[in-house]
Design a protein around this motif. Sequence first.
Motif, short mmCIF file in Angstrom:
data_model
loop_
_atom_site.label_atom_id
_atom_site.label_comp_id
_atom_site.label_asym_id
_atom_site.label_seq_id
_atom_site.Cartn_x
_atom_site.Cartn_y
_atom_site.Cartn_z
N UNK A 153 0.83 -1.19 -0.31
CA UNK A 153 0.34 -0.29 -0.05
C UNK A 153 0.46 1.16 0.11
N UNK A 154 2.04 1.35 0.33
CA UNK A 154 3.06 2.39 0.07
C UNK A 154 3.23 2.83 -1.36
N UNK A 155 3.35 4.22 -1.72
CA UNK A 155 3.57 3.82 -3.31
C UNK A 155 4.47 4.98 -2.76
N UNK A 156 4.76 5.57 -4.05
CA UNK A 156 6.45 6.39 -3.85
C UNK A 156 5.66 7.84 -5.35
N UNK A 157 5.76 9.26 -4.37
CA UNK A 157 5.67 10.06 -5.34
C UNK A 157 6.64 11.15 -5.99
N UNK A 158 6.87 11.31 -6.96
CA UNK A 158 8.54 12.40 -6.85
C UNK A 158 7.79 13.99 -7.66
N UNK A 159 8.75 14.80 -6.80
CA UNK A 159 9.01 15.52 -7.29
C UNK A 159 10.38 16.04 -7.31
N UNK A 160 10.38 17.50 -8.76
CA UNK A 160 11.52 17.14 -9.38
C UNK A 160 12.72 18.30 -8.42
N UNK A 161 14.02 17.99 -8.60
CA UNK A 161 14.84 19.14 -8.21
C UNK A 161 15.35 19.72 -9.82
N UNK A 162 15.63 21.63 -9.91
CA UNK A 162 16.27 21.74 -10.97
C UNK A 162 16.99 22.54 -10.72
N UNK A 163 18.36 22.69 -11.40
CA UNK A 163 19.51 23.37 -11.52
C UNK A 163 19.17 24.75 -11.87
N UNK A 164 19.03 25.92 -11.16
CA UNK A 164 18.29 26.85 -11.20
C UNK A 164 19.10 27.46 -12.63
N UNK A 165 20.58 27.81 -12.44
CA UNK A 165 20.97 28.17 -13.87
C UNK A 165 19.96 27.56 -14.95
N UNK A 166 20.57 26.68 -15.46
CA UNK A 166 19.78 26.23 -16.95
C UNK A 166 18.85 25.88 -16.88
N UNK A 167 17.77 25.39 -15.10
CA UNK A 167 16.31 24.87 -15.84
C UNK A 167 16.59 23.44 -16.14
N UNK A 355 7.50 30.79 -4.34
CA UNK A 355 7.66 31.56 -5.64
C UNK A 355 8.70 32.12 -6.06
N UNK A 356 8.68 32.91 -7.29
CA UNK A 356 9.69 33.43 -8.15
C UNK A 356 10.22 34.24 -7.12
N UNK A 357 9.79 34.92 -6.29
CA UNK A 357 10.54 36.26 -5.46
C UNK A 357 11.92 35.42 -5.05
N UNK A 358 11.39 33.63 -4.39
CA UNK A 358 12.18 32.92 -3.66
C UNK A 358 13.14 32.49 -4.37
N UNK A 359 13.05 32.26 -5.63
CA UNK A 359 13.59 31.75 -6.60
C UNK A 359 15.15 32.45 -6.68
N UNK A 360 13.98 33.97 -7.35
CA UNK A 360 15.40 34.69 -7.73
C UNK A 360 16.63 35.12 -6.62
N UNK A 361 16.06 35.52 -5.12
CA UNK A 361 16.48 35.41 -4.13
C UNK A 361 18.25 34.42 -4.02
N UNK A 362 17.38 32.59 -5.19
CA UNK A 362 18.70 32.05 -3.98
C UNK A 362 19.62 31.98 -5.79
N UNK A 363 19.23 32.36 -6.42
CA UNK A 363 19.49 33.19 -7.49
C UNK A 363 20.99 33.54 -7.34
N UNK A 364 21.05 34.40 -7.31
CA UNK A 364 20.57 36.23 -6.26
C UNK A 364 22.53 35.05 -5.57
N UNK A 365 21.95 33.87 -4.75
CA UNK A 365 22.91 34.08 -3.81
C UNK A 365 24.43 32.55 -4.46
N UNK A 366 23.50 32.36 -5.44
CA UNK A 366 24.29 31.98 -5.72
C UNK A 366 23.97 30.08 -5.40
N UNK A 367 22.88 29.61 -5.17
CA UNK A 367 22.78 28.39 -4.59
C UNK A 367 22.17 27.43 -5.60
N UNK A 368 22.47 26.13 -6.58
CA UNK A 368 22.80 25.62 -7.25
C UNK A 368 21.14 25.04 -7.53
N UNK A 369 20.76 24.66 -6.78
CA UNK A 369 19.45 23.71 -7.11
C UNK A 369 17.96 24.32 -6.57
#
Length: 399
Positions: A153-167, A355-369
């Motif tokens: 009865x246990x199943x797996x759901x998958x969530x993407x992990x995205x490279x911030x620079x290349x998408x 949010x896009x705002x969070x993503x932009x902040x992370x991008x500016x700070x050099x976060x990878x994914x």
Amino acid sequence: MTDAARILVIDDDRDIGELVVATAETMGLRCTAMTDAAELPRLLTPDVSLILLDLMMPQMDGIEVLRVMGQLGTTAGIVLMSGISKRVMETAEKLARTLRLTIVGHLTKPFRLTELEDLLRGNLPQVKSTPARPCPHVQVSDEDLRNAMRNGEFVLYYQPQVDIASGRVEGLEALARWQHPRLGLLPPDCFIPRLEALGAIDSFGWLMADQGLKEARRFASNGCPAPRIALNVSVQSLKDLRFPDTFIGLARKHSIPAESIMVEITESGLMQEPSSALDVLTRLRMKNVQLSIDDFGTGYAMMQQLVNIPANELKIDKVFVENMHANSSDRVLVEKTIEIGHELGMTVTAEGVETNEQLEFLRRKGCDRAQGFLFSRPLPLSSINEWLRNRHERSAQAP
Ligand code: C2E
Ligand code: CA
Ligand code: CA
């Protein structure tokens, strides 16, 4: 507060315990004091509605006590008592939140009797009405859990992990769900702590690893390298020194190369089991399995320990990402984690990006994914493959 409800005081200082018990009793409340953390599982019964916890105790660690409470799944309101700085209190509160505990107040030592009385008086009704557990309606027995494993009865759901620079989608994190025949789809908070307490998390882990590695062969690659699979592994499983060999055996059985697998271990877990875990993790790394330190920031990893863990990735916990814009200490923690991770040659992934705002902040700070609802919620295999194909088509059409 009902007649049956009880208060628990945890303080190594007997005088404080006695003072709280006496005060509570004059107010007609039942109260028990304890000075030894080992007594917690025995004394933390369901009738406890309020816990007063001293954070700084020489023989036992208040933070550790919070973790045990999290494992025991207490719904009682917790008051943190301490003479220490506001920052430590805030950190403890964050930890409590990630453990799904409810902090209802603070008591700074030395406190006056009237403060204690106000707290006991003021907090109790609130404690009663604030459910802390995410799935209080779910009543499952140990037998239900064992059957669920047997019945698949246990199943797996998958969530993407995205490279911030290349998408590019670099990974898919496998997150367990319980497809309950009566109650529908249940999140891991409803069963992982129970499986850990039952001593069944090991066999559950192997079940999920087997299923995940089998499904990873079917990840849509759209002509690019297929995304890596990220598996959550309980630190309890790392006590078994055969873990690396068994794990590699499983990967071979499903023809998944070790470097296409990321094993995520929570930071707090690592700090609990440093020695045996380190041995197992080092051997996994030597076999080319990728390692990630999950929920970074909620545990208390010292730089020294962090240097010793052969991880490839640091994952910033979603609590910090969520509060990044409102809270400057969370913002600093995110920035510092990115710096520390890079300093140690690790990739840094932020989870809970909404949010896009969070993503932009992370991008500016050099976060990878980044990983979070902004890209996709966790989805079952067929839907995540459709999502991957759509995303590929969209990026192919982009100018
Ligand atoms: P985690 O590994 O930190 O997983 C991330 C959690 O954040 C997931 O919750 C995911 O659904 C949620 N999340 C992802 N993006 C967002 C977002 O943008 N906003 C918000 N608010 N939440 C987001 P989930 O699936 O409920 O998993 C909870 C925890 O259960 C996991 O935390 C992991 O520690 C544990 N877990 C899940 N599957 C397994 C498993 O197979 N084995 C073990 N040992 N633990 C597992
Ligand atoms: Ca994880
Ligand atoms: Ca996490």
